[in-house]
Design an enzyme around this catalytic site. Structure first.
Site, PDB file in Angstrom:
ATOM      1  N   ARG A   1       0.822  -1.209   0.000  1.00  0.00           N
ATOM      2  CA  ARG A   1       0.000   0.000   0.000  1.00  0.00           C
ATOM      3  C   ARG A   1       0.859   1.263   0.000  1.00  0.00           C
ATOM      4  NH1 ARG A   1      -3.542   0.449   5.192  1.00  0.00           N
ATOM      5  NH2 ARG A   1      -1.690   1.523   5.996  1.00  0.00           N
ATOM      6  N   ASP A   2       0.515   2.212  -0.839  1.00  0.00           N
ATOM      7  CA  ASP A   2       1.196   3.497  -0.936  1.00  0.00           C
ATOM      8  C   ASP A   2       2.686   3.348  -1.256  1.00  0.00           C
ATOM      9  OD1 ASP A   2       1.049   6.275  -0.990  1.00  0.00           O
ATOM     10  OD2 ASP A   2       1.651   6.489   1.106  1.00  0.00           O
ATOM     11  N   CYS A   3       3.052   2.224  -1.839  1.00  0.00           N
ATOM     12  CA  CYS A   3       4.452   1.953  -2.229  1.00  0.00           C
ATOM     13  C   CYS A   3       5.419   2.182  -1.069  1.00  0.00           C
ATOM     14  CB  CYS A   3       4.858   2.825  -3.416  1.00  0.00           C
ATOM     15  SG  CYS A   3       3.876   2.570  -4.899  1.00  0.00           S
TER      16      CYS A   3
ATOM     17  N   SER B   1       5.268   4.491   1.232  1.00  0.00           N
ATOM     18  CA  SER B   1       5.471   5.906   1.555  1.00  0.00           C
ATOM     19  C   SER B   1       4.751   6.261   2.857  1.00  0.00           C
ATOM     20  CB  SER B   1       4.988   6.774   0.394  1.00  0.00           C
ATOM     21  OG  SER B   1       5.330   8.126   0.602  1.00  0.00           O
TER      22      SER B   1
ATOM     23  N   SER C   1       1.754   6.416   3.893  1.00  0.00           N
ATOM     24  CA  SER C   1       0.659   5.553   4.345  1.00  0.00           C
ATOM     25  C   SER C   1       0.953   4.085   4.077  1.00  0.00           C
ATOM     26  CB  SER C   1      -0.649   5.966   3.663  1.00  0.00           C
ATOM     27  OG  SER C   1      -0.982   7.292   4.002  1.00  0.00           O
TER      28      SER C   1
END
EC number: 3.2.1.-
Length: 602
Positions: free
Chosen positions: A388-390, A392, A394
């Site tokens: 999720r979100d790579c 980052s 989040s």
């Protein structure tokens, strides 16, 4: 023959002389006009008709608070030799004097008699006193307070409200303005330039009690005590600071030259898609996500569809146990009535329940049941896809697709019978080629859509925002194809603008374009914080905790073609991340939240 002078007569005359000298000394100390011998004069006040000359002071009776009529024309209050606590903001007028008019108004008059500042008080015979609490009071003849310096100050300047003269100050809470452009020395220590309520420049300083000053050498500084927190690093003796209505501030030399200025305010760009005509629909081909094996094109006429949404019958649920609702209760209990009112404004608008790895059938069913009991529509956001979100701000989610599929089935089980709205995985399609396996991710999204639809939910796949890529026609087609591969043809449609700040009209243009490409599915817009649109920065749109934003339109069905509803999808009150002064992503941040509510247009 003259009578001899007696010792008593010599003593009486000596006493008279001594009293006269003492009176003259006292009058010189406070710079007062001579008064009749019957008038009492004290060094902490100006009585009706008296004045304080340039360089003279009044001193409180039992403290070292001193009010001084400065040689530069500014009237200041300090505690001893400490920093300025209050001032009239009339710097740049050498020889000015402070006058207690018989009308009751306390005024600063220039050396030529021009009015520079006034309390505007109308109370014949009033006097003004600097008291031990450091506050200057105007007291009427009945002993009542007619004016006090803590609530009135530079705002009562007669002229020059768009500038600060050489040597002048902006104390915490003070501002200068021209049109809709306003330079404010914030109580949080940040010097901020705004245009129509939107921040366009700031010093980024953060120390309560800091003030701004224009030095006599021509520099603009933010200072706290003797520490310089920020400096324009300008040098031009006698320069003044001026704010212009085109939202820039300037240091102007005595000869009228520009010595320094804030940068030109970045202009928010209108997304390219807004200017594009609606396209012909893409052909529906067989493959992952298609609703049939047909290779024929859609009609391209969205008007043939009948659009509806459960939100037209039951508005988005506003959870009374949400973090914002609880914060409103806390604020009210603490006597913070104004804050509680703003928080109620947010809590009552609606909220989406974001589902992560910790959620399952029970938590979904419980929330849905509460919404149904309230006669409202539960709105869920799934947010647990692997990578999720790579990784980052989040980051999170499940580790494997098998775990995710099992979780989606559990969520679906909790949705049964609730007539819920589900927004599927914000940013998952936007980041399709940036993190995770493309084919695997599309498969997970498609299977989750099928599970939620089978449970009776109204499902919308996240389709990013009008500003995400700048969106060329090729990129728009790419997003439409991603949506189709993820199962949009079997869902109610897609969501746009989730957690974004783009104006609703721009998101609607984007949504209509995608809908036309896909043959007409419905879409919803996240209006939770787009009331003031995006903040343009020097490096592009500020996406993380931008200043000056506002709540957007309240959640409601719209009934206008494929654009079926506004929703509040972003969890209001939670920080985007440790940027622009915010706490960690997902952390409750009340000051930012109060700003969103206070700037809303409704």
């Amino acid at each position: 023959m003259p009578r001899p002078r007696t010792p008593h007569l010599f003593a009486a005359r000596a006493l008279t002389t001594a009293i006269g000298l003492a009176t003259a000394t006292l009058l010189a100390f406070v710079g007062l006009s001579p008064l009749p011998a019957s008038a009492a004069t004290t060094p902490d006040r100006l009585t009706s008709g008296q004045q304080l000359a340039s360089g003279a002071s009044l001193v409180a009776t039992t403290s070292t608070h001193r009010l001084t009529m400065g040689a530069d024309g500014d009237v200041t209050i300090r505690l001893g030799s400490g920093p300025v606590l209050w001032h009239t903001g009339t710097t740049g007028n050498p020889g000015a004097r402070l006058v207690q008019q018989t009308s009751g108004a306390l005024e600063v008059r220039s050396a030529t008699g021009a009015l520079l500042w006034s309390t505007g008080t109308a109370s014949t015979g009033a006097r003004s006193i600097i008291k031990p609490d450091g506050v200057l009071y105007t007291i009427d003849t009945a002993g009542r307070t007619a004016w006090r310096s803590t609530t009135n100050g530079p705002a009562l300047k007669v002229g020059g409200t768009d500038r600060v003269a050489s040597g002048g100050l902006l104390l915490a809470g003070e501002q200068i303005a021209a049109g809709e452009a306003r330079l404010t020395m914030g109580t949080d220590g940040n010097l901020v330039l705004t245009s129509a309520g939107t921040a366009v420049w700031q010093t980024g300083t953060a120390l309560r009690g800091a003030s701004a000053r224009v030095t006599t050498t021509g520099d603009l500084q933010v200072v706290a005590g003797t520490s310089v927190l920020w400096s324009a690093r300008a040098v031009s003796a006698g320069a003044r600071l001026v704010v212009k209505d085109h939202a820039r501030i300037y240091l102007i030399s005595t000869g009228g030259a520009n010595v320094w200025s804030s940068p030109a305010a970045p202009v928010a760009k209108v997304p390219t898609v807004v200017q594009l005509p609606l396209p012909a629909p893409l052909p529906v081909t067989s493959g992952l996500g298609s609703s049939s094996g047909s290779s024929t094109s859609g009609s391209g006429t969205t008007g043939e569809r009948t659009y509806g949404t459960v939100l037209a019958r039951a508005a988005q649920y506003a959870d009374p146990t949400s973090v914002v609702a609880r914060a409103a209760q806390t604020a009210r209990a603490a006597g913070r009535t104004a804050d509680a009112t703003l928080l109620d404004k947010i809590a009552g608008g609606g909220s989406a329940r974001w589902l992560s790895t910790a959620d399952g059938t029970s938590s979904v069913r419980t929330y849905a049941a509460a919404a149904t009991a309230a006669g409202r529509t539960p709105v869920f956001v799934t947010y647990a896809i692997p990578d999720r979100d790579c990784g980052s701000h989040s980051a999170g989610g499940f580790t494997t697709s098998a775990e995710y599929d099992a979780w989606a089935r559990a969520v679906a089980a909790g949705l049964v019978g609730s007539r819920a709205v589900v927004v599927v995985e914000p940013d998952a399609l936007l980041q399709l080629d940036r993190c995770g396996n493309r084919t695997e991710r599309l498969g997970m999204l498609s299977r989750s859509v099928d599970a939620y639809v089978a449970a009776g939910a109204e499902v919308y796949l996240d389709a990013a925002s009008a500003s995400s890529f700048g969106w060329s026609t090729a990129q728009l087609v790419d997003m439409a194809q991603r949506l189709r591969a993820a199962g949009v043809d079997r869902a109610a449609g897609f969501a746009v603008g989730v957690a974004n700040f783009q104006r609703t009209e721009h998101e609607v243009a984007y949504g209509r374009y995608l809908s036309a490409l896909l043959g007409g599915p419905a879409f919803v817009v996240d209006t939770s914080r787009n009331g003031n649109g995006p903040l343009a920065g020097p490096d592009g749109t500020v996406w993380c905790n931008p200043d000056g934003r506002a709540l957007g339109a309240r959640p409601a069905a719209t009934g206008t073609g494929p654009y079926v509803a506004n929703l509040w999808i972003k969890s209001l009150g939670l920080s985007d991340g440790t940027c622009n002064g915010g706490p960690a992503a997902g952390t409750y941040w009340e000051p930012y939240l109060l700003g969103l509510a206070s700037r809303a247009s409704w």
